[in-house]
Design a protein around this motif. Structure first.
Motif, PDB file in Angstrom:
ATOM      1  N   PHE A  59       0.875  -1.195   0.051  1.00  0.00           N
ATOM      2  CA  PHE A  59      -0.061  -0.036  -0.034  1.00  0.00           C
ATOM      3  C   PHE A  59       0.780   1.257   0.167  1.00  0.00           C
ATOM      4  N   GLN A  60       1.944   1.209   0.745  1.00  0.00           N
ATOM      5  CA  GLN A  60       2.940   2.463   0.819  1.00  0.00           C
ATOM      6  C   GLN A  60       3.536   2.660  -0.493  1.00  0.00           C
ATOM      7  N   LYS A  61       3.793   1.443  -1.333  1.00  0.00           N
ATOM      8  CA  LYS A  61       4.322   1.361  -2.718  1.00  0.00           C
ATOM      9  C   LYS A  61       3.502   2.490  -3.634  1.00  0.00           C
ATOM     10  N   LEU A  62       2.240   2.056  -3.480  1.00  0.00           N
ATOM     11  CA  LEU A  62       1.177   2.734  -4.080  1.00  0.00           C
ATOM     12  C   LEU A  62       1.017   4.224  -3.697  1.00  0.00           C
ATOM     13  N   HIS A  63       1.089   4.323  -2.329  1.00  0.00           N
ATOM     14  CA  HIS A  63       0.948   5.759  -1.667  1.00  0.00           C
ATOM     15  C   HIS A  63       1.971   6.012  -0.901  1.00  0.00           C
ATOM     16  N   PRO A  64       2.923   6.519  -1.506  1.00  0.00           N
ATOM     17  CA  PRO A  64       4.212   6.956  -0.541  1.00  0.00           C
ATOM     18  C   PRO A  64       4.026   7.967   0.183  1.00  0.00           C
ATOM     19  N   ASP A  65       3.012   8.706   0.218  1.00  0.00           N
ATOM     20  CA  ASP A  65       2.664   9.887   1.573  1.00  0.00           C
ATOM     21  C   ASP A  65       1.839   9.300   2.706  1.00  0.00           C
ATOM     22  N   VAL A  66       1.719   7.999   2.576  1.00  0.00           N
ATOM     23  CA  VAL A  66       1.173   7.335   3.733  1.00  0.00           C
ATOM     24  C   VAL A  66       2.141   6.205   4.522  1.00  0.00           C
ATOM     25  N   LYS A  67       2.081   6.487   5.863  1.00  0.00           N
ATOM     26  CA  LYS A  67       2.815   5.894   6.452  1.00  0.00           C
ATOM     27  C   LYS A  67       2.012   4.757   7.211  1.00  0.00           C
ATOM     28  N   VAL A  68       2.310   3.223   7.263  1.00  0.00           N
ATOM     29  CA  VAL A  68       1.351   2.388   7.609  1.00  0.00           C
ATOM     30  C   VAL A  68       2.390   1.678   8.984  1.00  0.00           C
ATOM     31  N   ASP A  69       1.854   1.763  10.237  1.00  0.00           N
ATOM     32  CA  ASP A  69       2.569   1.095  11.334  1.00  0.00           C
ATOM     33  C   ASP A  69       1.937  -0.081  11.722  1.00  0.00           C
ATOM     34  N   VAL A  70       2.565  -1.134  11.921  1.00  0.00           N
ATOM     35  CA  VAL A  70       1.938  -2.599  12.219  1.00  0.00           C
ATOM     36  C   VAL A  70       2.815  -3.206  13.466  1.00  0.00           C
ATOM     37  N   SER A  71       2.143  -3.371  14.415  1.00  0.00           N
ATOM     38  CA  SER A  71       2.776  -4.102  15.698  1.00  0.00           C
ATOM     39  C   SER A  71       2.052  -5.088  16.378  1.00  0.00           C
ATOM     40  N   ALA A  72       2.701  -6.366  16.744  1.00  0.00           N
ATOM     41  CA  ALA A  72       2.004  -7.578  17.207  1.00  0.00           C
ATOM     42  C   ALA A  72       1.990  -7.458  18.540  1.00  0.00           C
TER      43      ALA A  72
END
Length: 324
Positions: A59-72
């Protein structure tokens, strides 16, 4: 004048401190030219973590101005964080409880996998166990009644090697789903408590007498598709006839068990749907676009990552929720 300047400075400082305390999260939205910008946060189930990271990267490749943070941190944390709106989406590897739904939790089914019994690759009765398999009664004896103490007692041989049963210490979908297979709850499960999916896998890898349960993503190597070093999946005797029949023997590789789950050959539970959960339908347009991506183009990454795509019926229902 100095006092006024001081008060203005204090107000600005307080505002900055509050933004830092809240993580300093940037406003998210869609620019006039259609560009997405902002931040998305996810937390929760270990089961969904590897796939969520893949979705985030794509998703970030498609939308470089978006940051997605994922934590378990476990499904329980995912639901709690989502309901408290600490994160945008909680990763949940079980069905939502009515109490959670009453608080506003909405689940979007995004993938499917399964929880499997895991043993050490050097298990002392490995050959017998692979021929015989584990039944629902066996796992009930191990994790609920705990009325067997050796591998021989469990499989009906003279072997006196002790069994060490591992359980999850964190509130998680894997434990809830595992317990649901034999009509119990996570709090009913017994055994040596270990935190997280990686923790249980490591404990079993290090203990030749150990048995635990893991999501398939932690039982198999993502790149090779083979069981992770030092660990094997104990076969399940689904029909209870005392042996593993050819149609029940699908544990040699991740692709085999994924196909078996898709074909309904592995019981459900412990096969289960995986969800992204929000408090109400997300108002943030960037989060909505992220969910739409996962439910459409993002499904192509499920199978390569060792998961199963959700049915078109469930995808359509989730997309309708986002459009309402």
């Amino acid at each position: 004048m100095k006092k006024k300047n001081y008060l203005q400075l204090a107000a600005v400082t307080a505002l900055a401190a509050s933004l830092i305390a809240c993580g300093g999260k940037k406003a998210s939205g869609i620019s006039p030219d259609g560009t997405l910008h902002g931040e998305i946060s996810l937390s929760g189930a270990f089961a969904l973590y590897p796939l969520a990271v893949q979705w985030a990267d794509e998703f970030q490749k498609l939308h470089p101005d978006v940051k997605v943070d994922v934590s378990a941190g476990g499904a329980g944390k995912g639901v709690t964080d989502a309901l408290a709106q600490v994160v945008d989406l909680g990763m949940v590897s079980r069905e939502l409880g009515q109490g959670e739904i009453d608080k506003g939790a909405i689940g979007f089914a995004v993938a499917k996998d399964a929880v499997v019994p895991t043993i050490n690759a050097a298990n002392p009765v490995l050959k017998d166990l692979q021929k015989r398999g584990l039944t629902k009664e066996d796992v009930t004896r191990l994790w609920i009644r705990q009325d067997v103490s050796t591998w021989g007692e469990l499989i009906g041989t003279a072997d006196r090697t002790p069994i060490v049963v591992y359980n999850r210490s964190d509130a998680c979908g894997a434990a809830e789903t595992w317990a649901a297979w034999f009509d119990k709850k996570q709090e009913d499960l017994q055994g040596t408590a270990v935190f997280g999916d990686p923790g249980v896998a490591t404990a079993v890898q290090k203990d030749v007498n150990g048995i635990g349960y893991n999501n398939i993503g932690y039982a198999y190597d993502t790149k090779t598709g083979k069981p992770n070093p030092g660990i094997l999946v104990a076969p399940v005797d689904v029909n209870g006839n005392g042996q593993i029949d050819p149609e029940e023997n699908f544990y040699d590789s991740k692709s085999q068990i994924v196909k078996a789950i898709a074909d309904g050959l592995y019981p459900s539970p412990p096969a289960r749907d995986l969800y992204l959960v929000s408090k109400g339908v997300p108002a943030n347009p960037v989060v909505r676009e992220f969910l739409k991506f996962i439910l459409t183009d993002g499904q192509q990454y499920n199978i390569p990552q060792g998961y199963i795509s959700i049915s078109q019926e469930k995808i359509s229902a989730s997309l309708k929720q986002l459009e309402d």
